[in-house]
Design an enzyme around this catalytic site. Structure first.
Site: not given
Length: 592
Positions: A22-24
């Site tokens: 995942h990212c932000a």
């Protein structure tokens, strides 16, 4: 069923997941096969703000600020613990697909490297920016002096408060070094340790030695000291990001090479030792100074443009950012902002950047207004989460990926807001003083006090927000078909209406439709046919037992899936609308 369970089911189950990160704001899936995913079904899951299918069986689900919780809950599911391990062939295919995303794959990989070096520390940066905003507000109210001026003597209590944000920004090079090394499959703690060398107080103290001397390099006076006859440049590496990125860029390939050369049973000791033996002096003597000079060169170029015409600069930045952010091109500019603050004591890029951010959030607010009007619950949920993340956190990705990039008419309306905001900052700065900030902050409602010319900055971002919002509300952002679909979603009792289009169907589509109709149980077994999601045909049948899925696949379909009792999705490719029309014409002919 929980949100996590629904998400895993919608992407084909745990066994279809090769990897999950995942990212932000987004869950990033690498799947064995992404062809059968129903995007509309994914987007209907509670908490999901949007879905982004990508090439190479990659699939992203936008969760906004809830992404970390969703990631943890998915990994905690029993089916994820006991899922089938991907085969070597699947892993190789996933790696190959994940590495090629465009015509110039190395460019994609480079900007992904930049993004993944910063994304994990966005939370810390956001928290630190709010501490900075608090200090700015206290200074504006006269409670303390100019907190950003090192000559200002603060009381011990306020000195401690000031250290709260410095704990992040001073040691930012170490955080970037860890993330960048990890991204390139090197030991991240080795990368951390290498960068830590040039940040030790003892390293900086070498510049105060009696044998230290000053020289001019690239037009700048620097402090040097000879180490075993080799000149060592002494810099302050606080808040620098170019040196750790360059260091990791060499450490990754070096680690890979050492693992090839050293036997497996000796790698634990000698790979990190030899990597450090090579990279520690190389970083101190060469890579670190090169990184500092690259950052200074980029900052100097932007500074020259700003000095020549601040008005043009204030317009270009907000107009360029909407195209830079989706490509990851904004990360180098973030590094320049930090460098400006370190060297100049202020930054001039974040003000115009704020105009883009608020224009983006204003467009999202316009979408939210129309979603309320049309009773479109799904879009209302997406826009509400994206707007909250933007106005309170200064994060634009939920708006971009959840809404703006899905509707091509939004960008022209949003760019008008960017232009108005940039003009306001440029003209207002020319009449009074240029909008700058003495600290790196996320441009949100909460960080407005961090800007020195706060009235002009507040007016600019307000106008950018209102202009984009008004443009979207007045001129809409959807095609007539998309507006009709939104209204149908708002009225649960309204029957679905077919899309009115003129579609040319050739002999190939006609013959293919004949085979598919037969495999679906014949004309009498088919209730409805419609193209969806650009590449699929939705077919509703009376009796599912009459459907021959194997025959459908043999007839050329890339995928066949029963999404609910009696409802089948046929993955037909980019000509799905023609195949659907061919099937509809065959059904119509059978009833006449």
């Amino acid at each position: 069923m929980s949100t996590a369970e629904e998400i895993i089911k919608s992407v084909g189950g745990a066994d279809n997941v090769v990897s999950l990160s995942h990212c932000a704001t987004r869950l990033r899936f690498q799947l064995v096969d992404a062809s059968g995913i129903d995007v509309e079904q994914v987007e209907s899951i509670k908490g999901v703000m949007g879905a982004v299918p990508q090439a190479g069986d990659r699939f992203q689900i936008i969760m906004g600020g809830a992404v970390q919780n969703a990631y943890n809950e998915i990994n905690a599911l029993p089916e994820m613990q006991g899922r089938r391990e991907p085969t070597d062939a699947e892993l190789k295919a996933a790696a190959k697909a994940g590495g090629v995303r465009g015509k110039f794959a190395w460019i994609d990989s480079f900007f992904e490297f930049l993004s993944d070096s910063f994304r994990p520390i966005l939370g810390a940066l956001l928290g630190a920016s709010l501490f900075i905003t608090f200090m700015s507000l206290m200074s504006t109210l006269g409670v303390i002096g100019n907190w950003a001026d090192p000559r200002t003597e603060l009381e011990p209590s306020w000195q401690f408060v000031n250290l709260l944000w410095k704990s992040v920004f001073v040691f930012l090079p170490l955080m970037v070094a860890y993330n960048a090394s990890k991204k390139l499959n090197a030991d991240p703690w080795v990368g951390f340790a290498i960068m830590a060398l040039v940040m030790l107080p003892g390293f900086t103290d070498l510049g105060a030695s009696e044998t230290a001397y000053t020289a001019t390099i690239a037009g700048s006076d620097v402090t040097l000291i000879d180490i075993f006859g080799v000149p060592l440049t002494i810099f302050s590496y606080d808040s620098q990001v170019f040196p750790p990125l360059l260091m990791a860029g060499l450490l990754g390939p070096l680690y890979k090479l050492l693992k090839k050369l050293i036997p497996d049973n000796l790698q634990l000791i000698f790979v990190p030792f030899l990597a450090m033996l090579i990279m520690l002096p190389l970083t101190a003597f060469l890579i670190g100074p090169i990184g500092v000079f690259i950052g200074a060169w980029v900052a100097g170029g932007l500074g020259a443009i700003n000095a020549i015409n601040p008005l043009i600069f204030a317009i270009i930045i907000p107009l360029a950012y909407p195209f830079m952010v989706p490509l990851g091109l904004h990360w180098p500019l973030n590094a320049v902002m930090l460098l400006n603050i370190q060297q100049l004591g202020y930054d001039y890029i974040q003000g115009p950047m704020g105009a883009w951010n608020f224009a983006c959030f204003g467009a999202t607010a316009g979408v939210l207004v129309l979603a309320w009007r049309d009773r479109d619950v799904q879009m209302r949920q997406t826009a509400t989460g994206a707007l909250a993340a933007g106005l309170l956190g200064g994060i634009s990705e939920p708006s971009l990926y959840g809404i703006h990039l899905r509707f091509k008419k939004i960008y022209p309306r949003m760019l008008v807001g960017c232009l108005v905001g940039g003009l306001t900052i440029g003209i207002g700065g020319a009449l009074t003083e240029q909008v700058t900030t003495q600290a790196f902050v996320f441009t949100s409602l909460l960080t407005i006090p961090a800007f020195n010319n706060m009235p002009i900055y507040g007016l600019a971002v307000g106008l950018a927000f209102i202009t984009s919002m008004a443009m979207v509300v007045v001129f809409d952002y959807r095609t007539p078909e998309q507006k009709a679909a939104a209204k149908r979603r708002g009225d649960a009792d309204a029957p679905p209406e077919p899309e009115t289009r003129v579609i040319v169907v050739g002999d190939v589509e006609t013959n293919q439709a004949k085979q598919w109709v037969g495999a679906l149980g014949g004309e009498d077994n088919i209730v409805a046919v419609e193209p969806i999601a650009e590449t699929r045909v939705r077919v509703e049948v009376k009796d599912t037992s009459m459907v021959d899925a194997d025959a459908l696949r043999r007839a050329g379909l890339a995928g066949v899936i029963e999404v609910s009792p009696g409802v089948w999705h046929l993955v037909a490719g980019l000509e799905a609308d023609k195949y659907a029309e061919g099937m509809r014409r065959r059904l119509a002919a059978a009833t006449t």
